[in-house]
Design a protein around this motif. Structure first.
Motif, PDB file in Angstrom:
ATOM      1  N   THR A  67      23.365   0.783 -37.631  1.00 43.34           N
ATOM      2  CA  THR A  67      22.054   0.717 -38.289  1.00 43.34           C
ATOM      3  C   THR A  67      22.195   0.380 -39.773  1.00 43.34           C
ATOM      4  O   THR A  67      21.200   0.075 -40.428  1.00 43.34           O
ATOM      5  N   GLN A  68      23.417   0.439 -40.285  1.00 47.03           N
ATOM      6  CA  GLN A  68      23.644   0.168 -41.705  1.00 47.03           C
ATOM      7  C   GLN A  68      23.931  -1.305 -41.981  1.00 47.03           C
ATOM      8  O   GLN A  68      24.328  -1.665 -43.086  1.00 47.03           O
ATOM      9  N   ALA A  91       9.209  -4.018 -42.665  1.00 50.52           N
ATOM     10  CA  ALA A  91      10.176  -3.089 -42.052  1.00 50.52           C
ATOM     11  C   ALA A  91      10.337  -1.791 -42.847  1.00 50.52           C
ATOM     12  O   ALA A  91      10.385  -0.712 -42.252  1.00 50.52           O
ATOM     13  N   PRO A  92      10.441  -1.841 -44.179  1.00 51.57           N
ATOM     14  CA  PRO A  92      10.517  -0.569 -44.904  1.00 51.57           C
ATOM     15  C   PRO A  92       9.345   0.367 -44.636  1.00 51.57           C
ATOM     16  O   PRO A  92       9.508   1.588 -44.569  1.00 51.57           O
ATOM     17  N   LYS A  93       8.150  -0.208 -44.455  1.00 52.63           N
ATOM     18  CA  LYS A  93       6.985   0.633 -44.157  1.00 52.63           C
ATOM     19  C   LYS A  93       7.037   1.178 -42.732  1.00 52.63           C
ATOM     20  O   LYS A  93       6.763   2.361 -42.505  1.00 52.63           O
ATOM     21  N   LEU A  94       7.405   0.318 -41.777  1.00 50.84           N
ATOM     22  CA  LEU A  94       7.402   0.743 -40.370  1.00 50.84           C
ATOM     23  C   LEU A  94       8.604   1.609 -40.012  1.00 50.84           C
ATOM     24  O   LEU A  94       8.472   2.607 -39.300  1.00 50.84           O
ATOM     25  N   VAL A  95       9.777   1.218 -40.489  1.00 52.85           N
ATOM     26  CA  VAL A  95      11.020   1.879 -40.069  1.00 52.85           C
ATOM     27  C   VAL A  95      11.427   3.000 -41.021  1.00 52.85           C
ATOM     28  O   VAL A  95      11.767   4.100 -40.588  1.00 52.85           O
ATOM     29  N   LEU A  96      11.387   2.714 -42.321  1.00 53.24           N
ATOM     30  CA  LEU A  96      11.799   3.715 -43.309  1.00 53.24           C
ATOM     31  C   LEU A  96      10.643   4.619 -43.735  1.00 53.24           C
ATOM     32  O   LEU A  96      10.843   5.550 -44.507  1.00 53.24           O
ATOM     33  N   LYS A  97       9.431   4.307 -43.225  1.00 51.16           N
ATOM     34  CA  LYS A  97       8.228   5.104 -43.499  1.00 51.16           C
ATOM     35  C   LYS A  97       7.894   5.174 -44.990  1.00 51.16           C
ATOM     36  O   LYS A  97       7.413   6.199 -45.496  1.00 51.16           O
ATOM     37  N   LYS A  98       8.149   4.089 -45.702  1.00 48.98           N
ATOM     38  CA  LYS A  98       7.829   4.061 -47.119  1.00 48.98           C
ATOM     39  C   LYS A  98       6.350   3.753 -47.303  1.00 48.98           C
ATOM     40  O   LYS A  98       5.734   3.067 -46.487  1.00 48.98           O
ATOM     41  N   ARG A 139      14.449  -9.474 -47.781  1.00 48.63           N
ATOM     42  CA  ARG A 139      13.962  -8.674 -46.648  1.00 48.63           C
ATOM     43  C   ARG A 139      15.086  -7.812 -46.073  1.00 48.63           C
ATOM     44  O   ARG A 139      14.876  -6.638 -45.742  1.00 48.63           O
ATOM     45  N   MET A 143      16.012  -3.026 -46.631  1.00 41.99           N
ATOM     46  CA  MET A 143      16.356  -1.963 -45.677  1.00 41.99           C
ATOM     47  C   MET A 143      17.600  -1.177 -46.106  1.00 41.99           C
ATOM     48  O   MET A 143      18.105  -0.344 -45.359  1.00 41.99           O
TER      49      MET A 143
END
Length: 205
Positions: A67-68, A91-98, A139, A143
């Motif tokens: 994942t890294q 992706a940061p909003k969806l995956v990292l919940k930012k 992009r 992440m």
């Protein structure tokens, strides 16, 4: 540190990769070079967790945690219906919940670093190949990957842009980013690499 140990992969009975092993230290750049059919992109996709391996190990800091790993694809894979800022923050909003605000602030910092400030509201069709590539890199960096992989980053670029990509990759190294680059461009590979891995089709091995 990235460690690849005895990696193997076959498709429909045809061996593509066999006993691939190497170590890439933190903050270094490795280029993997070879002709078409040598399994370079397959190797990248396995390291990025996009394809399964048949055998072997891929370890990041001693753990099998892919994942890294971030990827900049050859055709960039930007969403055509999203502008530059939306492509980077999705992706940061969806995956990292930012939050939207945090994701956009970090995206603008990346765009500034990649000399793309002022283009955040443009759409992919309004960008050149080199600009699309920078958005794709931004992009991926959004992440927070430990390792960034590139699939043929100079293949669609003219010689002047190739030099710009070289400078960009070296500048990212200065931030401590570990980078793995698949390429058939030997001169480019030699210019940016701390170490180089040469692969060839197994029929020629």
């Amino acid at each position: 540190m990235l460690e690849v140990k005895n990696l193997a992969k076959a498709y429909a009975g045809r061996q593509i990769l066999k006993d691939i092993s190497f170590t890439l230290k933190d903050g270094q750049i490795m280029t993997i070079v070879g002709p078409s059919g040598a399994g370079k992109t397959t190797l990248l996709r396995i390291i990025a967790g996009l394809e399964s391996k048949d055998s072997g190990e891929i370890l990041i800091d001693g753990k099998e945690d892919l994942t890294q790993v971030g990827v900049v694809f050859q055709d960039y894979n930007l969403f055509p219906n999203l502008n530059v800022l939306e492509n980077i923050t999705l992706a940061p909003k969806l995956v990292l919940k930012k939050s939207k605000e945090e994701a956009e602030k970090e995206a603008m910092t990346l765009l500034d670093r990649l000399q793309m400030k002022g283009r955040e509201k443009q759409y992919p069709f309004q960008l050149s190949g080199g600009q699309k590539q920078r958005v794709a890199i931004a992009r991926a960096l959004a992440m927070k990957p430990k390792i960034l992989c590139y699939d043929e980053p100079t293949s669609a670029l003219d010689p002047n842009l190739r030099v710009e990509v070289e400078k960009l990759i070296v500048s990212l190294k200065e931030t401590g980013l570990t980078q793995l680059i698949i390429t058939h461009d030997l001169a480019f590979a030699e210019n940016v690499a701390d170490q180089m891995l040469k692969v060839k089709p197994l029929s020629e091995a």
